[in-house]
Design a protein around this motif. Structure first.
Motif: not given
Length: 292
Positions: A109-117, A235-244
């Motif tokens: 989701a945080p990247r979709l705007a760039r993909l659509r652009e 919670a336990l989370a994958h680190r990459r999912l917390l960046a945004e």
């Protein structure tokens, strides 16, 4: 009226009858030759008639198969025409991307705007998959899967190494200065992952600490992270999912390295459309920017 057979069986028959090859039909539909053979067998059992004569190295249609094929061609043509009439040409060119809900929410989701652009001409369709069995070679042009990357019939490229870390609301993190202080807190478990709290606590030399904690289990990671963000637990989370995310923090290390990871996946035996190729290349570039 006799119930219609499943659409996947009809697709298998149409493709096999047109190519006179289960192997070619499987390649066209993105499944194995064995899958086509099984669907044809199930279809023949449902109809009570043989549709193909199976020779050692070839196929021919039976009289029943020859008589039925024009009706199947007509039905698929009318379905395609009706779809184009109601939904326009976009349905023919949409790119289906299937991912887990947590990847959709926190990575894609945080990247979709760039993909659509970058590719405004691409009609993207997002499909969710929670359990491993929800994934497969049919119905999606591209997938982001979680696992070991050892799936048959696909091209799989890793998004990079994965680490599981504790994640909680900032207010909860203020009360957690060391892993041992998890005692008395609620540990949020996401079912279906190869590693969880017991493995993380063992890596932190705190085996058995979960017995001094409350526990809440969810069937997906989106929910555990939503609860953690509201201060309900850790919670336990994958680190990459917390960046945004700015509503979750990592109160302390260590991180637990995961044998499983997220992968960009697409069928290896299916012809790739232009739009699907553009999305695939864009995701590859984004993977490299993300350190994958």
């Amino acid at each position: 009226m006799t119930p219609l057979p499943p659409l996947t069986w009809l697709q298998a028959f149409e493709a096999a009858a047109r190519t006179l090859s289960f192997t070619a039909a499987g390649r066209e539909l993105g499944v194995t030759q064995a899958a086509i053979s099984q669907r044809i067998r199930l279809l023949e059992d449902r109809l009570g008639h043989k549709l193909f004569v199976r020779h050692p190295r070839s196929l021919t249609l039976t009289p029943a198969g020859q008589a039925w094929l024009p009706s199947i061609h007509d039905a698929f043509s009318r379905l395609a025409e009706g779809t184009a009439e109601v939904f326009g040409g976009a349905a023919d060119h949409s790119v289906t991307l299937r991912t887990t809900p947590v990847i959709q929410q926190d990575w894609l989701a945080p990247r979709l705007a760039r993909l659509r652009e970058a590719h405004p001409e691409v009609a993207l369709r997002l499909v969710s998959a929670i359990w491993p069995d929800d994934f497969g070679p049919e119905g999606a042009d591209i997938e982001i899967r979680y696992g070991h990357g050892d799936w048959a019939g696909v091209e799989a490229l890793s998004l990079g190494e994965e680490w599981l870390v504790p994640a909680c609301a900032p207010a909860v993190a203020e009360r957690l200065r060391a892993p041992a202080e998890l005692a008395g807190h609620t540990l949020l478990h996401a079912l279906g992952f190869g590693a969880g709290w017991p493995a993380w606590l063992e890596a932190a030399a705190l085996s058995g600490l979960e017995r001094r904690c409350d526990s809440l289990a969810c069937d997906n990671q989106v929910m555990t992270l939503a609860l953690a963000a509201r201060g309900i637990g850790v919670a336990l989370a994958h680190r990459r999912l917390l960046a945004e995310r700015d509503d979750l923090v990592v109160p302390f290390d260590p991180g637990l390295p995961c044998a499983e990871r997220f992968w960009l996946v697409r069928p290896s035996r299916r012809e790739v459309g232009d739009d699907a190729g553009r999305v695939w290349r864009w995701l590859l570039a984004e993977r490299q920017l993300s350190g994958g």
